[in-house]
Design a protein around this motif. Structure first.
Motif, PDB file in Angstrom:
ATOM      1  N   GLU A 112      12.886  -0.140   7.740  1.00 39.67           N
ATOM      2  CA  GLU A 112      12.199   1.078   7.310  1.00 39.67           C
ATOM      3  C   GLU A 112      11.785   1.962   8.491  1.00 39.67           C
ATOM      4  OE1 GLU A 112      11.647   2.023   4.118  1.00 39.67           O
ATOM      5  OE2 GLU A 112      12.639   0.229   3.351  1.00 39.67           O
ATOM      6  N   ILE A 113      10.987   1.396   9.377  1.00 39.69           N
ATOM      7  CA  ILE A 113      10.415   2.206  10.457  1.00 39.69           C
ATOM      8  C   ILE A 113      11.465   2.595  11.490  1.00 39.69           C
ATOM      9  CG2 ILE A 113       8.768   2.206  12.387  1.00 39.69           C
ATOM     10  CD1 ILE A 113       6.876   0.565  10.609  1.00 39.69           C
ATOM     11  N   THR A 155       4.612   8.326  10.247  1.00 42.43           N
ATOM     12  CA  THR A 155       3.270   8.072  10.794  1.00 42.43           C
ATOM     13  C   THR A 155       2.475   7.171   9.864  1.00 42.43           C
ATOM     14  OG1 THR A 155       3.271  10.151  12.019  1.00 42.43           O
ATOM     15  CG2 THR A 155       1.119   9.170  11.528  1.00 42.43           C
ATOM     16  N   ASP A 156       2.541   7.412   8.554  1.00 44.55           N
ATOM     17  CA  ASP A 156       1.840   6.557   7.595  1.00 44.55           C
ATOM     18  C   ASP A 156       2.379   5.128   7.628  1.00 44.55           C
ATOM     19  OD1 ASP A 156       0.185   8.621   6.759  1.00 44.55           O
ATOM     20  OD2 ASP A 156       1.442   9.128   5.032  1.00 44.55           O
ATOM     21  N   LEU A 157       3.693   4.990   7.710  1.00 47.71           N
ATOM     22  CA  LEU A 157       4.301   3.655   7.793  1.00 47.71           C
ATOM     23  C   LEU A 157       3.822   2.923   9.044  1.00 47.71           C
ATOM     24  CD1 LEU A 157       8.012   4.382   6.783  1.00 47.71           C
ATOM     25  CD2 LEU A 157       6.304   3.148   5.439  1.00 47.71           C
ATOM     26  N   VAL A 209       0.824  -1.205   0.000  1.00 43.27           N
ATOM     27  CA  VAL A 209       0.000   0.000   0.000  1.00 43.27           C
ATOM     28  C   VAL A 209       0.860   1.257   0.000  1.00 43.27           C
ATOM     29  CG1 VAL A 209      -1.639   1.321   1.388  1.00 43.27           C
ATOM     30  CG2 VAL A 209      -1.927  -1.134   1.127  1.00 43.27           C
ATOM     31  N   LEU A 210       1.999   1.198   0.640  1.00 46.50           N
ATOM     32  CA  LEU A 210       2.792   2.403   0.856  1.00 46.50           C
ATOM     33  C   LEU A 210       3.949   2.573  -0.112  1.00 46.50           C
ATOM     34  CD1 LEU A 210       2.796   2.380   4.726  1.00 46.50           C
ATOM     35  CD2 LEU A 210       1.571   3.918   3.219  1.00 46.50           C
ATOM     36  N   ARG A 211       3.798   2.123  -1.311  1.00 46.40           N
ATOM     37  CA  ARG A 211       4.828   2.361  -2.308  1.00 46.40           C
ATOM     38  C   ARG A 211       4.623   3.778  -2.837  1.00 46.40           C
ATOM     39  NH1 ARG A 211       7.399  -1.964  -1.480  1.00 46.40           N
ATOM     40  NH2 ARG A 211       6.641  -3.996  -2.068  1.00 46.40           N
ATOM     41  N   THR A 227       0.444  -1.120  11.825  1.00 44.66           N
ATOM     42  CA  THR A 227      -0.467  -1.541  12.893  1.00 44.66           C
ATOM     43  C   THR A 227      -1.842  -1.897  12.353  1.00 44.66           C
ATOM     44  OG1 THR A 227      -0.992   0.776  13.406  1.00 44.66           O
ATOM     45  CG2 THR A 227       0.706  -0.277  14.743  1.00 44.66           C
ATOM     46  N   ASP A 228      -2.372  -1.103  11.444  1.00 41.63           N
ATOM     47  CA  ASP A 228      -3.726  -1.352  10.934  1.00 41.63           C
ATOM     48  C   ASP A 228      -3.793  -2.598  10.063  1.00 41.63           C
ATOM     49  OD1 ASP A 228      -4.401   0.967  12.221  1.00 41.63           O
ATOM     50  OD2 ASP A 228      -4.662   2.152  10.394  1.00 41.63           O
TER      51      ASP A 228
END
Length: 182
Positions: free
Chosen positions: A167-168, A17-19, A6-8, A24-25
């Motif tokens: 990444e995070i 925050t998006d990562l 989703v986060l590409r 988590t979601d």
């Protein structure tokens, strides 16, 4: 679908925050579902009483994995990730970084990295016990199902851990480079 799919970003950066929210979601939820589903399979196998010499030690390792993963997810969701989101929001708004009871974000990140190492060790143990998840018995479809479920769990969990570790966590550590602190 994992958070990485989703986060590409296309021509831009994704915020920390998006990562975190995607991890988590999507990932945490999926991991909990996979653990529960695989747990039901191993419970059914144990009830059948077949392959107990193989399944019993695997069940023990799987239960240790469940405990370790759940503790890790809880710490991320209740301690580390809220602190990282607050820090990123403060920096974006030009406010000083909040001071946390745990000090540097490197402290809980270090704990999460140690937990990730323990989780990978349990996965390695289970992979070894099953000869790379190749357990099967033509007379017991449930054993093959368990093997495939463990393999899928292993793949998904390792991908998730790598995403956080590569990444995070590195991005989170860079947040503290800012000289503005409360």
């Amino acid at each position: 679908m994992s958070s990485q799919d989703v986060l590409r970003p296309i021509g831009g950066l994704v915020s920390l925050t998006d990562l975190i929210r995607a991890a988590t979601d999507m990932d945490h939820s999926a991991l909990r579902q996979e653990l529960a589903s695989t747990g039901r399979i191993v419970t059914n196998l144990m009830k059948r009483g077949k392959h107990t010499s193989t399944v019993t030690p695997l069940r023990r390792a799987f239960l240790r994995l469940c405990e370790e993963v759940e503790a890790n997810l809880q710490q991320e969701e209740t301690v580390l990730f809220p602190a990282l989101i607050a820090a990123e929001e403060a920096l974006s708004a030009g406010r000083p970084m909040p001071v946390n009871a745990f000090g540097s974000v490197r402290n809980p990140i270090s704990m999460m990295e140690q937990a990730h190492t323990r989780i990978r060790a349990i996965l390695d143990e289970m992979r070894s016990m099953t000869e790379n998840y190749t357990m099967s018995d033509p007379s017991c479809e449930m054993l093959g199902l368990f093997s495939r479920a463990l393999h899928a769990l292993d793949d998904g969990l390792r991908e998730h851990l790598d995403h956080e570790d590569k990444e995070i966590f590195p991005r989170a550590k860079r947040l503290e480079v800012s000289p503005r602190t409360v």
